[in-house]
Design a protein around this motif. Structure first.
Motif, short mmCIF file in Angstrom:
data_model
loop_
_atom_site.label_atom_id
_atom_site.label_comp_id
_atom_site.label_asym_id
_atom_site.label_seq_id
_atom_site.Cartn_x
_atom_site.Cartn_y
_atom_site.Cartn_z
N CYS A 160 -2.24 2.64 6.92
CA CYS A 160 -2.96 1.41 6.52
C CYS A 160 -2.61 0.99 4.94
O CYS A 160 -2.25 2.16 4.41
CB CYS A 160 -4.95 1.69 6.22
SG CYS A 160 -4.80 0.50 5.36
N CYS A 173 -9.33 -1.20 9.76
CA CYS A 173 -9.29 -0.32 9.25
C CYS A 173 -10.24 0.85 9.53
O CYS A 173 -10.99 0.08 8.38
CB CYS A 173 -8.15 -0.27 8.14
SG CYS A 173 -8.12 1.62 7.51
N CYS A 182 -5.27 1.67 1.95
CA CYS A 182 -6.02 2.87 1.58
C CYS A 182 -5.27 3.53 1.99
O CYS A 182 -5.97 4.92 1.86
CB CYS A 182 -7.39 2.55 2.17
SG CYS A 182 -7.77 2.98 4.00
ZN LIG Z 1 -7.31 0.98 5.35
#
Ligand SMILES: [Zn+2]
Lengths: 59, 357
Positions: free
Chosen positions: A8, A28, A11
């Motif tokens: 991702c 996510c 993050c």
């Molecule tokens: Zn994420």
């Protein structure tokens, strides 16, 4: 065996290709992250390798 | 150095407990198994931890661990999805690990002495990997390492008919990023899984140096109910007990009893440690709580005799019977049938439950 994952961009949560393919589009799974991850976000090379060798990723 | 903590798996050997939650959250001495692993990693100076999630129990594990800050670590989640083997799980961690060395820890394993010795042994030389070993009585049931001078691993064999040693691989490994090249080179085994032992053997065949450390003190894989009870007993044996809760006059409390602040031991009950009693739990009159018992949160026990058992929590036990060597899942109720006719036991039991009546 080639391991295919997507990280991702927001993050750093990592999702394996089999999970992305099962969902196609997913929120996510990182804690508190709102990003959307797609199987299509994988590189074209990763996608075609995965689809050509799908059996070994689908135990 | 980073940590990679495995929190996948189906927990099938722990049914019915794992019908409602992952095996890594089963409590041992009132603390989820996975928390012991996080604490071991932190004790070894590792605070950046990638937690590998499988198909099952993901939400529960994430809601317990969160971003790790409550446990003093920083967690990144890695979703493996299908159970394609330990080497696949490790391979999924490549972008998280980057150029660092890292420890792989199986999240349902527990070690008395932690992992500091294993990490220090690895850091004491120029190694491509390090493995933790322990002597076992039945080496044909384990992955076994042949070890040469100064703990250098010479060969790994899975469940050998003719074991080269009695040193079994336990669920702790230290890797450098070279393991990712090895994982890319190996193929799934006959059971369709990418095996970490094959990846380590690849490093060995490639001339790599593999360190080993025989761990002192007990090691437990908490995959089965009897293992959870055994781990609970081992942890309670070393219990650092604080009697923070209230103990009424007329209650008899002996030995090391860890009592949470909001827990109560009422008059007329007997508690003999080592015992751990968690928050908002009440031990009522007529109850005997014997050694090696952990009672979870929001539980009431009245009249019963219970020992060497784990009560997960949110439970009511009012039977006057004796409960021993038992693992009682969340929300269960064990009440008395006394005075009810016709006489007999009345059971509502979930799938895969095991009872000895
Ligand atoms: Zn994420």
């Amino acid at each position: 065996m080639r391991i295919i994952t997507l990280e991702c961009p927001d993050c750093g949560t990592v999702v394996a290709a089999n999970e992305l393919e099962d969902n196609r589009i997913m929120k996510c799974p990182g804690t508190g992250c709102e990003s959307v991850l797609r199987f299509d976000d994988l590189s074209e090379d990763d996608r075609s390798f995965y689809l050509d060798n799908k059996e070994q990723y689908r135990l | 150095m980073k940590g990679v903590l495995l929190a996948g798996g189906t927990g099938s050997r722990l049914r019915p407990i794992t019908h409602t939650g992952p095996k890594q959250l089963v409590p041992v001495a009132n603390k989820p198994v996975i928390q012991y692993a996080i604490e071991d990693l932190r004790e070894a100076g590792i605070t950046e931890i990638g937690v590998i999630l499988g198909n099952k129990g993901r939400d529960e594990i994430q809601s317990f661990l969160g971003d790790g800050s409550d446990l003093g670590v920083e967690i990144t989640y890695i979703v493996q999805g299908r159970p394609l083997g330990l080497a696949h799980a490790v391979g999924c961690a490549e972008s998280f690990v980057g150029d660092d060395d890292f420890v792989v820890y199986l999240g349902d394993n527990m070690l008395k002495r932690g992992i500091v010795d294993v990490v220090e042994s690895f850091q004491g030389g120029e190694f491509d990997a390090g493995i933790a070993l322990q002597e076992v009585d039945n080496p044909t049931q384990f992955g076994i390492a042949a070890v040469g001078e100064a703990g250098r691993v010479t060969r790994l064999v899975e469940k050998p008919d003719d074991p080269p040693s009695n040193l079994a691989l336990i669920g702790i490994y230290v890797f450098t990023p070279s393991i990712f090249d090895a994982i890319e080179e190996i193929e799934p085994s006959w059971r369709g899984e990418l095996e970490i032992t094959d990846a380590i053997q690849y490093l060995l065949d490639d001339g790599g140096a593999i360190d080993s450390q025989v761990v002192e003190g007990w090691w437990k894989d908490t995959g089965k109910p009897e293992d959870v009870l055994e781990a609970n007993r081992l942890v309670l044996e070393d219990l650092d007990a604080k009697r923070a809760g209230s103990i009424e006059d007329g209650a008899k409390v002996e030995g090391r009893v860890d009592l949470a602040e909001s827990a109560t031991i009422e008059s007329g009950s007997v508690v003999r440690g080592p015992v751990s009693i968690d928050k908002n739990t009440t031990i009522k009159a007529g109850t005997y709580v014997g050694p090696y018992t952990a009672v979870g949160v929001d539980t009431t026990i009245a009249n019963a005799h219970i020992e060497n058992s784990v009560v997960v929590g949110n439970t009511e036990i009012t039977t006057s019977g004796r409960i021993i060597d038992s693992l009682i899942g969340r929300g269960a109720a064990i009440n008395s049938a006394e005075g009810r006719l016709p006489e007999g036991r009345r059971l509502i039991i979930g799938e895969n439950s095991q009872l000895e009546l």
